[in-house]
Motif scaffolding. Structure first.
Motif, PDB file in Angstrom:
ATOM      1  N   SER A  73       3.564   1.880   3.549  1.00 39.04           N
ATOM      2  CA  SER A  73       2.614   2.934   3.184  1.00 39.04           C
ATOM      3  C   SER A  73       3.144   3.906   2.135  1.00 39.04           C
ATOM      4  N   ASP A  74       4.298   3.598   1.536  1.00 33.30           N
ATOM      5  CA  ASP A  74       4.830   4.489   0.505  1.00 33.30           C
ATOM      6  C   ASP A  74       5.394   3.653  -0.635  1.00 33.30           C
ATOM      7  N   ALA A  75       4.501   2.890  -1.273  1.00 35.93           N
ATOM      8  CA  ALA A  75       4.923   2.073  -2.418  1.00 35.93           C
ATOM      9  C   ALA A  75       5.587   2.965  -3.458  1.00 35.93           C
ATOM     10  N   GLY A  76       6.737   2.550  -3.918  1.00 33.95           N
ATOM     11  CA  GLY A  76       7.440   3.323  -4.933  1.00 33.95           C
ATOM     12  C   GLY A  76       8.422   4.332  -4.397  1.00 33.95           C
ATOM     13  N   LEU A 170      -0.962   8.277  -2.456  1.00 37.27           N
ATOM     14  CA  LEU A 170      -1.354   7.052  -3.160  1.00 37.27           C
ATOM     15  C   LEU A 170      -0.905   5.804  -2.398  1.00 37.27           C
ATOM     16  N   GLY A 171       0.335   5.802  -1.965  1.00 37.92           N
ATOM     17  CA  GLY A 171       0.861   4.650  -1.245  1.00 37.92           C
ATOM     18  C   GLY A 171       0.154   4.429   0.073  1.00 37.92           C
ATOM     19  N   HIS A 172      -0.137   5.527   0.769  1.00 38.87           N
ATOM     20  CA  HIS A 172      -0.846   5.422   2.048  1.00 38.87           C
ATOM     21  C   HIS A 172      -2.240   4.850   1.844  1.00 38.87           C
ATOM     22  N   ALA A 173      -2.956   5.366   0.847  1.00 38.46           N
ATOM     23  CA  ALA A 173      -4.313   4.881   0.579  1.00 38.46           C
ATOM     24  C   ALA A 173      -4.297   3.418   0.167  1.00 38.46           C
ATOM     25  N   LEU A 174      -3.283   3.017  -0.588  1.00 36.29           N
ATOM     26  CA  LEU A 174      -3.167   1.623  -1.025  1.00 36.29           C
ATOM     27  C   LEU A 174      -3.027   0.685   0.162  1.00 36.29           C
ATOM     28  N   LEU A 175      -2.140   1.030   1.096  1.00 34.58           N
ATOM     29  CA  LEU A 175      -1.966   0.162   2.260  1.00 34.58           C
ATOM     30  C   LEU A 175      -3.215   0.144   3.127  1.00 34.58           C
ATOM     31  N   GLU A 176      -3.831   1.307   3.327  1.00 34.00           N
ATOM     32  CA  GLU A 176      -5.028   1.375   4.166  1.00 34.00           C
ATOM     33  C   GLU A 176      -6.133   0.476   3.644  1.00 34.00           C
ATOM     34  N   ARG A 177      -6.284   0.422   2.331  1.00 41.06           N
ATOM     35  CA  ARG A 177      -7.329  -0.427   1.749  1.00 41.06           C
ATOM     36  C   ARG A 177      -7.079  -1.893   2.049  1.00 41.06           C
ATOM     37  N   HIS A 178      -5.816  -2.281   2.125  1.00 42.27           N
ATOM     38  CA  HIS A 178      -5.504  -3.699   2.275  1.00 42.27           C
ATOM     39  C   HIS A 178      -5.219  -4.124   3.710  1.00 42.27           C
ATOM     40  N   VAL A 179      -5.242  -3.192   4.645  1.00 46.00           N
ATOM     41  CA  VAL A 179      -5.084  -3.575   6.054  1.00 46.00           C
ATOM     42  C   VAL A 179      -6.340  -3.263   6.857  1.00 46.00           C
TER      43      VAL A 179
END
Length: 379
Positions: A73-76, A170-179
């Motif tokens: 959940s924290d890409a980067g 940003l990282g959290h939202a990215l993971l949420e969209r894909h899980v």
């Protein structure tokens, strides 16, 4: 080559840690579960390995597909080290702590201008740019403890700044969209895989800018300039000819110098990854000390009394820890982490890296209390 084992039908698992590394059985089982997934080619566990969500933290995974859960959940999320044009001997810790405290506040600079200058498209989550965040993130003023490689350009008389932060919301939202519909691997050339990679790459660039803004804020507070020494991401996807490489709490060994920090009450180490490192390590090394105890188990273990909290607000080197959240202060106590010396010893003994320099913490900034509004605003 590491401690390797291979079960029929499962990708090989390579462990680069000794018997003294405090590796939980749960973390090893998570490594084996990852190795059992379809399309996973190899897994490398590093000496900071510990259990995590969607897989262990402190590992590298080579696979045929993209696994968003491995990135987390924290890409980067990563580290950046800066050398300051400030003599460490001139630093007065309490005065520096007072100045650096403001770094824990929201950034009041030109966020739109920062994004535009770095060709980053704006989003609804940009208000957190230039902020440290929670968990194990920090901004730390350091002094050189020892230089082991005089050719590396580390000035033992200068102060340094280490920033650990990531892509925030940003990282959290990215993971949420894909899980949202369950964890599933993504083919790199599929529309969904390409969509993930575009957002992933944006998050990595945003996180790098975030660390740089934090460093500039800290340098401004200390009235000095900051020159970058090294920077890297710990949570990311990298495309290689061998497959899709995931680093889940692991630093790259193919991008130059790397900082491996201890707890906020221990030394941090600058290391040079070795070109002769075994390929089974998957071009990665440890990214820190690694947790010894999980967050929930630290509540009540330390920080229950005022005297204990006062102890945690200082480090063994006489430095300051700015963390005004009692729960976070306990969760991030030095006792929660493995001894960094053991992690570094494993990196050396397995031929993964050599030590360049070590640094001691002077001031660590994590979190301040939310300030109350002025009386006239509350009337």
């Amino acid at each position: 080559m590491g401690n390797s084992h291979h079960v029929d039908g499962r990708a090989p698992v390579h462990g680069f840690y000794s018997s003294s590394s405090w590796i939980e059985g749960a973390a090893v089982r998570q490594l084996e579960m990852v190795a059992d997934l379809d399309g996973v080619r190899a897994v490398a566990g590093l000496p900071d390995l510990h259990p995590g969500k969607f897989g262990p933290v402190g590992c590298a995974i080579l696979a045929d597909h993209i696994h968003p859960g491995f990135v987390g959940s924290d890409a980067g999320c990563g580290m950046a080290l800066y050398q300051l044009d400030l003599a460490s001997r001139r630093i007065r810790v309490d005065k520096a702590a007072d100045r650096l405290r403001d770094v824990a506040k929201p950034y009041d600079g030109d966020i739109a201008g920062e994004l535009a200058a770095h060709e980053l498209a704006p989003s609804d989550l940009d208000a957190s740019l230039g902020t440290i965040g929670g968990g194990n993130h920090f901004c730390e003023l350091q002094a050189v403890e020892q230089v082991f490689d005089e050719t590396a350009g580390i000035d033992r008389d200068r102060a340094f700044l280490l920033v650990h932060s990531g892509s925030r919301g940003l990282g959290h939202a990215l993971l949420e969209r894909h899980v949202a519909d369950g964890l599933k691997p993504l083919a790199p050339d599929s529309a969904e895989g390409q969509s993930y990679l575009v957002a992933h790459d944006h998050a990595l660039r945003w996180a790098r800018l975030n660390r740089d803004v934090i460093a500039r804020r800290a340098a401004s507070a200390l009235r000095c300039e900051a020159d970058p020494v090294c920077e890297c991401s710990h949570n990311c996807v990298v495309h290689r000819s061998e497959g899709v490489l995931h680093r889940k709490g692991a630093a790259p060994s193919d991008q130059g110098l790397v900082v491996v920090p201890g707890s906020r009450g221990a030394l941090s180490y600058l290391v040079a990854p070795l070109a002769t490192a075994p390929k089974e390590a998957l071009w990665s090394i440890a990214h820190g000390a690694g947790r010894k105890f999980d967050r929930s188990s630290m509540i009540g273990r330390v920080g229950a009394t005022r005297s204990d909290r006062e102890r945690l607000a200082r480090n063994p080197f006489g430095g300051r820890v700015i963390c005004e959240d009692r729960a976070l202060l306990a969760e991030e106590a030095p006792e929660a982490y493995k001894p960094i010396a053991g992690v570094i010893a494993d990196l050396e003994s397995f031929g993964l890296a050599r030590v360049v320099a070590s640094f001691r913490p002077l001031v660590t900034v994590k979190k301040i209390a939310v300030e109350r509004r002025h009386k006239e605003d509350r009337r």
